[in-house]
Motif scaffolding. Structure first.
Motif, PDB file in Angstrom:
ATOM      1  N   LYS A  20      33.216   6.504  -4.818  1.00  0.00           N
ATOM      2  CA  LYS A  20      32.325   5.576  -4.111  1.00  0.00           C
ATOM      3  C   LYS A  20      31.028   5.384  -4.886  1.00  0.00           C
ATOM      4  O   LYS A  20      30.508   4.279  -4.985  1.00  0.00           O
ATOM      5  CB  LYS A  20      32.012   6.092  -2.704  1.00  0.00           C
ATOM      6  CG  LYS A  20      33.144   5.947  -1.737  1.00  0.00           C
ATOM      7  CD  LYS A  20      32.767   6.495  -0.378  1.00  0.00           C
ATOM      8  CE  LYS A  20      33.961   6.527   0.547  1.00  0.00           C
ATOM      9  NZ  LYS A  20      33.657   7.197   1.812  1.00  0.00           N
ATOM     10  N   LEU A  21      30.505   6.478  -5.439  1.00  0.00           N
ATOM     11  CA  LEU A  21      29.261   6.421  -6.198  1.00  0.00           C
ATOM     12  C   LEU A  21      29.433   5.556  -7.442  1.00  0.00           C
ATOM     13  O   LEU A  21      28.586   4.725  -7.752  1.00  0.00           O
ATOM     14  CB  LEU A  21      28.826   7.836  -6.585  1.00  0.00           C
ATOM     15  CG  LEU A  21      27.453   7.987  -7.193  1.00  0.00           C
ATOM     16  CD1 LEU A  21      26.384   7.521  -6.215  1.00  0.00           C
ATOM     17  CD2 LEU A  21      27.217   9.448  -7.559  1.00  0.00           C
ATOM     18  N   VAL A  22      30.550   5.722  -8.144  1.00  0.00           N
ATOM     19  CA  VAL A  22      30.816   4.937  -9.347  1.00  0.00           C
ATOM     20  C   VAL A  22      30.905   3.455  -8.996  1.00  0.00           C
ATOM     21  O   VAL A  22      30.421   2.606  -9.744  1.00  0.00           O
ATOM     22  CB  VAL A  22      32.107   5.423 -10.050  1.00  0.00           C
ATOM     23  CG1 VAL A  22      32.575   4.435 -11.100  1.00  0.00           C
ATOM     24  CG2 VAL A  22      31.874   6.783 -10.681  1.00  0.00           C
ATOM     25  N   LYS A  23      31.504   3.134  -7.856  1.00  0.00           N
ATOM     26  CA  LYS A  23      31.633   1.735  -7.452  1.00  0.00           C
ATOM     27  C   LYS A  23      30.273   1.109  -7.151  1.00  0.00           C
ATOM     28  O   LYS A  23      30.120  -0.105  -7.204  1.00  0.00           O
ATOM     29  CB  LYS A  23      32.544   1.612  -6.229  1.00  0.00           C
ATOM     30  CG  LYS A  23      34.002   1.836  -6.559  1.00  0.00           C
ATOM     31  CD  LYS A  23      34.867   1.748  -5.320  1.00  0.00           C
ATOM     32  CE  LYS A  23      36.314   2.067  -5.665  1.00  0.00           C
ATOM     33  NZ  LYS A  23      37.168   2.086  -4.496  1.00  0.00           N
ATOM     34  N   GLN A  24      29.263   1.935  -6.830  1.00  0.00           N
ATOM     35  CA  GLN A  24      27.934   1.420  -6.509  1.00  0.00           C
ATOM     36  C   GLN A  24      27.126   1.082  -7.755  1.00  0.00           C
ATOM     37  O   GLN A  24      26.121   0.395  -7.673  1.00  0.00           O
ATOM     38  CB  GLN A  24      27.160   2.433  -5.665  1.00  0.00           C
ATOM     39  CG  GLN A  24      27.718   2.598  -4.283  1.00  0.00           C
ATOM     40  CD  GLN A  24      27.014   3.695  -3.516  1.00  0.00           C
ATOM     41  OE1 GLN A  24      26.068   4.302  -3.993  1.00  0.00           O
ATOM     42  NE2 GLN A  24      27.478   3.951  -2.311  1.00  0.00           N
TER      43      GLN A  24
ATOM     44  N   MET B 202      21.815   5.512 -21.644  1.00  0.00           N
ATOM     45  CA  MET B 202      21.788   5.718 -20.199  1.00  0.00           C
ATOM     46  C   MET B 202      21.764   4.378 -19.456  1.00  0.00           C
ATOM     47  O   MET B 202      22.539   4.154 -18.524  1.00  0.00           O
ATOM     48  CB  MET B 202      20.564   6.553 -19.815  1.00  0.00           C
ATOM     49  CG  MET B 202      20.472   6.871 -18.345  1.00  0.00           C
ATOM     50  SD  MET B 202      18.982   7.766 -17.915  1.00  0.00           S
ATOM     51  CE  MET B 202      17.757   6.485 -18.115  1.00  0.00           C
ATOM     52  N   VAL B 203      20.895   3.473 -19.881  1.00  0.00           N
ATOM     53  CA  VAL B 203      20.791   2.169 -19.223  1.00  0.00           C
ATOM     54  C   VAL B 203      22.097   1.389 -19.390  1.00  0.00           C
ATOM     55  O   VAL B 203      22.607   0.799 -18.442  1.00  0.00           O
ATOM     56  CB  VAL B 203      19.584   1.371 -19.775  1.00  0.00           C
ATOM     57  CG1 VAL B 203      19.626  -0.078 -19.303  1.00  0.00           C
ATOM     58  CG2 VAL B 203      18.286   2.033 -19.366  1.00  0.00           C
ATOM     59  N   SER B 204      22.638   1.375 -20.607  1.00  0.00           N
ATOM     60  CA  SER B 204      23.882   0.649 -20.869  1.00  0.00           C
ATOM     61  C   SER B 204      25.000   1.127 -19.956  1.00  0.00           C
ATOM     62  O   SER B 204      25.743   0.318 -19.383  1.00  0.00           O
ATOM     63  CB  SER B 204      24.293   0.808 -22.330  1.00  0.00           C
ATOM     64  OG  SER B 204      23.315   0.244 -23.172  1.00  0.00           O
ATOM     65  N   GLU B 205      25.133   2.452 -19.817  1.00  0.00           N
ATOM     66  CA  GLU B 205      26.211   3.001 -18.990  1.00  0.00           C
ATOM     67  C   GLU B 205      26.025   2.653 -17.516  1.00  0.00           C
ATOM     68  O   GLU B 205      26.995   2.501 -16.793  1.00  0.00           O
ATOM     69  CB  GLU B 205      26.329   4.505 -19.225  1.00  0.00           C
ATOM     70  CG  GLU B 205      26.935   4.793 -20.596  1.00  0.00           C
ATOM     71  CD  GLU B 205      26.978   6.252 -20.977  1.00  0.00           C
ATOM     72  OE1 GLU B 205      26.450   7.104 -20.232  1.00  0.00           O
ATOM     73  OE2 GLU B 205      27.549   6.546 -22.051  1.00  0.00           O
ATOM     74  N   GLN B 206      24.776   2.493 -17.080  1.00  0.00           N
ATOM     75  CA  GLN B 206      24.539   2.081 -15.699  1.00  0.00           C
ATOM     76  C   GLN B 206      25.051   0.667 -15.439  1.00  0.00           C
ATOM     77  O   GLN B 206      25.373   0.316 -14.312  1.00  0.00           O
ATOM     78  CB  GLN B 206      23.056   2.179 -15.356  1.00  0.00           C
ATOM     79  CG  GLN B 206      22.572   3.596 -15.218  1.00  0.00           C
ATOM     80  CD  GLN B 206      21.078   3.667 -14.953  1.00  0.00           C
ATOM     81  OE1 GLN B 206      20.364   2.684 -15.058  1.00  0.00           O
ATOM     82  NE2 GLN B 206      20.605   4.854 -14.608  1.00  0.00           N
ATOM     83  N   PHE B 207      25.107  -0.143 -16.488  1.00  0.00           N
ATOM     84  CA  PHE B 207      25.600  -1.508 -16.353  1.00  0.00           C
ATOM     85  C   PHE B 207      27.052  -1.634 -16.797  1.00  0.00           C
ATOM     86  O   PHE B 207      27.554  -2.724 -17.020  1.00  0.00           O
ATOM     87  CB  PHE B 207      24.713  -2.469 -17.151  1.00  0.00           C
ATOM     88  CG  PHE B 207      23.380  -2.703 -16.501  1.00  0.00           C
ATOM     89  CD1 PHE B 207      23.257  -3.592 -15.450  1.00  0.00           C
ATOM     90  CD2 PHE B 207      22.266  -2.008 -16.929  1.00  0.00           C
ATOM     91  CE1 PHE B 207      22.029  -3.796 -14.837  1.00  0.00           C
ATOM     92  CE2 PHE B 207      21.035  -2.205 -16.324  1.00  0.00           C
ATOM     93  CZ  PHE B 207      20.915  -3.105 -15.270  1.00  0.00           C
ATOM     94  N   GLY B 208      27.739  -0.495 -16.953  1.00  0.00           N
ATOM     95  CA  GLY B 208      29.151  -0.517 -17.294  1.00  0.00           C
ATOM     96  C   GLY B 208      29.435  -0.770 -18.764  1.00  0.00           C
ATOM     97  O   GLY B 208      30.555  -1.087 -19.136  1.00  0.00           O
ATOM     98  N   ILE B 209      28.419  -0.633 -19.609  1.00  0.00           N
ATOM     99  CA  ILE B 209      28.596  -0.830 -21.049  1.00  0.00           C
ATOM    100  C   ILE B 209      28.727   0.543 -21.681  1.00  0.00           C
ATOM    101  O   ILE B 209      27.793   1.346 -21.635  1.00  0.00           O
ATOM    102  CB  ILE B 209      27.396  -1.589 -21.662  1.00  0.00           C
ATOM    103  CG1 ILE B 209      27.254  -2.960 -20.988  1.00  0.00           C
ATOM    104  CG2 ILE B 209      27.569  -1.718 -23.182  1.00  0.00           C
ATOM    105  CD1 ILE B 209      25.942  -3.660 -21.284  1.00  0.00           C
ATOM    106  N   ARG B 210      29.888   0.820 -22.222  1.00  0.00           N
ATOM    107  CA  ARG B 210      30.138   2.145 -22.807  1.00  0.00           C
ATOM    108  C   ARG B 210      29.798   2.113 -24.297  1.00  0.00           C
ATOM    109  O   ARG B 210      30.304   1.295 -25.039  1.00  0.00           O
ATOM    110  CB  ARG B 210      31.595   2.549 -22.606  1.00  0.00           C
ATOM    111  CG  ARG B 210      31.916   3.895 -23.188  1.00  0.00           C
ATOM    112  CD  ARG B 210      32.985   4.597 -22.386  1.00  0.00           C
ATOM    113  NE  ARG B 210      33.540   5.706 -23.117  1.00  0.00           N
ATOM    114  CZ  ARG B 210      32.976   6.902 -23.204  1.00  0.00           C
ATOM    115  NH1 ARG B 210      31.833   7.135 -22.612  1.00  0.00           N
ATOM    116  NH2 ARG B 210      33.542   7.874 -23.877  1.00  0.00           N
TER     117      ARG B 210
END
Length: 189
Positions: free
Chosen positions: A122-126, A163-171
């Protein structure tokens, strides 16, 4: 109140423990004993030796002095002094053993971990995935300028980018951040 806390938890700092770790009696070293685990699981006391051998010493997925550290516990019984095999168990090994039990306590442990996994999903989906990578790029440029102006080291800027990139789904690649050797060798006090 502190005396009661110390009596119940044996002086263990439970502020960094999960509910299952508290239930299993995990100590400050991140371990519990086979005896504590067996008691927690509410198994038949007369089957302890067989359970110990089957689940700990003969467990093909457990390694001595990595997952468990055996010792002999000497205790007083009605018929005199006796020895009992015991072992210090790592928290992860104790958790695995608790999930293997086919009783109410084992079911509770399995339900706990399934609940944790569902919560993580659920957290990942948010986490917001962006459809506008240009906006992320602009944000990162502004962040870069500001951090450079403040004299932030380049590897710290790269950590923030990742960190910011991963928050926006950019690996980004695992080796995106390269810590300079002089930082790696710092002694922590």
């Amino acid at each position: 109140m502190n005396d009661l806390f110390n009596e119940v938890f044996g002086g263990t700092d439970t502020s960094k423990l999960t509910p299952i770790e508290i239930a299993l009696g995990i100590d400050n070293e991140g371990r519990t004993t086979a005896t504590k685990l067996y008691d927690y699981l509410e198994l038949n006391p007369s089957n302890y030796s067989k359970w110990f051998r089957k689940n700990i010493t003969e467990n093909e997925f457990a390694e001595e002095n990595v997952d468990f550290y055996p010792f002999v516990l000497r205790y007083e019984s009605l018929t005199g002094e006796k020895d009992r095999q015991d072992a210090k168990l790592t928290a992860s090994f104790a958790k695995k053993l608790s999930m293997m039990q086919k009783n109410k306590k084992g079911d509770a442990a399995r339900n706990y971990f399934v609940g944790i996994e569902n919560g993580a999903k659920k957290l990942v989906k948010q986490i917001p995935l962006t459809e506008h990578p240009g906006e992320v790029a602009n944000y990162l440029k502004q962040m870069d300028r500001r951090m450079e102006k403040e004299g932030i080291p380049p590897y710290k800027i790269a950590e923030a980018f990742k960190m910011v990139s991963e928050q926006f789904g950019i690996r980004l690649p695992d080796d995106f951040v390269k810590v300079p050797e002089y930082e790696q060798m710092k002694l922590s006090v």
